[in-house]
Design an enzyme around this catalytic site. Structure first.
Site, PDB file in Angstrom:
ATOM      1  N   SER A 111       0.859  -1.179   0.000  1.00  0.00           N
ATOM      2  CA  SER A 111       0.000   0.000   0.000  1.00  0.00           C
ATOM      3  C   SER A 111       0.895   1.229   0.000  1.00  0.00           C
ATOM      4  CB  SER A 111      -0.911   0.015   1.232  1.00  0.00           C
ATOM      5  OG  SER A 111      -1.826   1.088   1.163  1.00  0.00           O
ATOM      6  N   GLU A 112       0.627   2.181  -0.900  1.00  0.00           N
ATOM      7  CA  GLU A 112       1.575   3.277  -1.093  1.00  0.00           C
ATOM      8  C   GLU A 112       1.730   4.199   0.110  1.00  0.00           C
ATOM      9  OE1 GLU A 112      -1.912   4.527  -3.922  1.00  0.00           O
ATOM     10  OE2 GLU A 112      -1.028   2.654  -3.227  1.00  0.00           O
ATOM     11  N   ASN A 113       0.800   4.128   1.079  1.00  0.00           N
ATOM     12  CA  ASN A 113       0.973   4.949   2.274  1.00  0.00           C
ATOM     13  C   ASN A 113       1.983   4.347   3.253  1.00  0.00           C
ATOM     14  OD1 ASN A 113      -1.191   2.988   2.536  1.00  0.00           O
ATOM     15  ND2 ASN A 113      -1.621   3.853   4.538  1.00  0.00           N
ATOM     16  N   GLY A 114       2.629   3.244   2.860  1.00  0.00           N
ATOM     17  CA  GLY A 114       3.762   2.752   3.631  1.00  0.00           C
ATOM     18  C   GLY A 114       3.572   1.429   4.331  1.00  0.00           C
TER      19      GLY A 114
ATOM     20  N   SER B 196       8.292   4.139   0.251  1.00  0.00           N
ATOM     21  CA  SER B 196       7.255   3.385  -0.439  1.00  0.00           C
ATOM     22  C   SER B 196       7.298   3.619  -1.942  1.00  0.00           C
ATOM     23  CB  SER B 196       5.877   3.770   0.116  1.00  0.00           C
ATOM     24  OG  SER B 196       4.863   3.020  -0.500  1.00  0.00           O
TER      25      SER B 196
END
Length: 500
Positions: free
Chosen positions: A323-326, A365
């Site tokens: 998930s790109e939020n980390g 990320s």
């Protein structure tokens, strides 16, 4: 050496605090640390902690949506009534919470972000000419902030080549009559090893307001890129793992209370059953998309239909969901008693973490994404052209959501891009078209299209090939609902579905 850190290490995962009372920092990689000899100052009043933020300041505010925002510091800005602020933030929250509160009092005149989300107030002020809005890809934003903190004035990135970001002409400010007052400028482009890259400039700020005890997301790079960083923490505890060394921390305020509002509370029940009926269009699409997963694959799931994919991954394979939020190692939605407001996916839904999963900041990320370390990304779309151009972020003058991380996710030639979407829009117009009429997310970047009616392979030069067809439909049916010509595979077969 004294250490300050959030109660949870990252995204709400608790790390044992050790002894109470005097805290000792022993190194590591988690939390906010400050030495007794360092320049950090402690505050008990958040208003005093931000008291020297003046009109016209540029401030960075950490968090992802409503997750990990510095609630007390935002509340302090409301009290100081400081105005004409330029705010740099991943996204803008909602109307009545977080940055939405500062928009409501019209203390912000310019926002640099990647996604507006569901904040209709921000969209209204922007379209009415009351607010300047610079929308930039989320990974580019993270890297611009990281570069600012590292003393790097500019860098080249493949993200957004062939889009409005690169070409210029995106509206930054409208006039009250709807005409455009300020347009974005084109980026310098260079070619390296046969691929095009555009020049992006670093971002710094006067102040960074960030939150401890929560998601890392933009909090870590923002501390480094601001002249003064103000860190809001929930507790002062013993800390063995450091996220942010004390050299980047200027002020500490221990918050008194937190609402920790959850944008999209999503839970499962112990006896939840997975929908196996393909009569549901979204289920039909995602059951076909689930066949794209391979054992050991690293995959990113976009907002919407792709987020249903974890329900249909075969138990016989291991897929590492990013998930790109980390987050790497996304698990299923939590049970009610497992909900953690600091643990969400890119769609702002509450999630869990599988054993062996990890957390990291947004710049890290997107390094994974741009660097081609993600094998597969599933995305939704408003339009896809016959050669794989993708549009999924904006309808000029009408709908402004922002591109979020989508432009970054389609920027690497090493990552396979699969679009999952309904074949036609609500007006029954084709979403697969000869040429996209909406602003592009990526140019010739889509490898496969999966709809409820068919599956197409996409070739960057020769165009579309129909490879699968839903049972009961004919090639003529697909031609009538598709806005461009396509080839038909000699091995055309019925549309496949994962077996549960």
């Amino acid at each position: 050496m004294a250490a300050l850190r959030l109660v949870a290490s990252a995204l709400g995962r608790r790390v044992p605090a050790g002894r109470s009372g005097r805290a000792l920092a022993k190194g590591g990689a988690c939390g906010f640390a400050c030495s007794a000899r360092a320049r950090v100052r402690f505050y008990t009043d958040p208003v005093k902690a931000v008291g020297d933020i003046t009109d016209g300041s540029r401030i960075m505010i950490g968090g992802f949506g409503l997750c990990g925002i510095p609630e007390n510091l935002i509340g302090a800005l409301l009290k100081t009534r400081v105005k004409d602020l330029t705010v740099v933030s991943s996204n803008v929250g909602v109307e009545n919470f977080g940055l939405g509160l500062l928009l409501g009092t019209k203390q912000i005149t310019r926002i640099v972000c990647s996604y507006l989300g569901e904040n209709s107030l921000c969209e209204q002020q922007y379209l009415a000419g009351e607010l300047e809005l610079e929308i930039t890809p989320q990974g580019t934003l993270a890297e611009r902030i990281r570069a600012g903190g590292a003393g790097v004035p500019a860098f080249y990135t493949p993200t957004a080549y062939g889009t409005l970001v690169q070409e210029g002409g995106a509206p930054i400010r409208y006039l009250p009559d709807g005409h455009i007052a300020i347009l974005s400028q084109p980026r310098e482009v260079r070619e390296f090893h046969g691929q095009h890259y555009l020049l992006e400039h670093a971002i710094t700020a006067d102040f960074a307001l960030v939150k401890g005890a929560s998601a890392r997301n933009f909090n870590v790079p923002m501390c480094k890129a601001a002249r003064t960083s103000v860190v809001e923490v929930e507790e002062i505890v013993d800390c063995e793992d450091i996220h942010v060394p004390n050299i980047y921390v200027d002020r500490i305020i221990q918050g008194e209370k937190y609402e920790k509002r959850i944008e999209r509370l999503t839970v499962r029940k112990e006896d939840d059953e997975i929908c196996t009926s393909s009569d549901n269009i979204r289920t039909r699409i995602i059951k076909r998309a689930a066949l794209e997963f391979e054992d050991g694959m690293y995959a990113n799931l976009g907002i919407g239909i792709p987020l249903l994919a974890p329900n249909y991954i075969s138990p016989n394979i291991t897929v590492h969901l990013h998930s790109e939020n980390g987050i790497l190692g996304l698990g299923p939605f939590p049970l009610k008693e497992e909900v953690d407001a600091d643990l969400i996916n890119a769609g702002k839904q509450t999630v869990t973490l599988l054993p062996g999963g990890s957390f990291f900041s947004s710049d890290e990320s997107f390094a994974m994404i741009r660097g081609g370390h993600i094998n597969l990304t599933l995305l939704g779309a408003m339009q896809v052209s016959k050669y794989g151009d993708l549009a999924n972020w904006m309808i000029p003058g009408k709908k402004v959501k922002g591109m979020g991380g989508a432009m970054d996710l389609v920027s690497s030639s090493k990552t396979r891009v699969v679009v999952t979407m309904q074949h036609c829009n609500k007006a029954n117009e084709p979403k697969i078209v000869e040429k996209c009429t909406m602003p592009l997310t990526g140019k010739r970047c889509v490898d496969r299209i999966i709809t409820e009616k068919a599956v197409f392979d996409v070739h960057k030069k020769t165009g579309l090939t129909l490879i699968e067809l839903w049972d009961g439909l004919t090639v003529e049916d697909i031609k009538k609902s598709t806005g461009c010509p396509f080839a038909v595979s000699p091995n055309l077969r019925p549309m496949q579905q994962v077996k549960m």
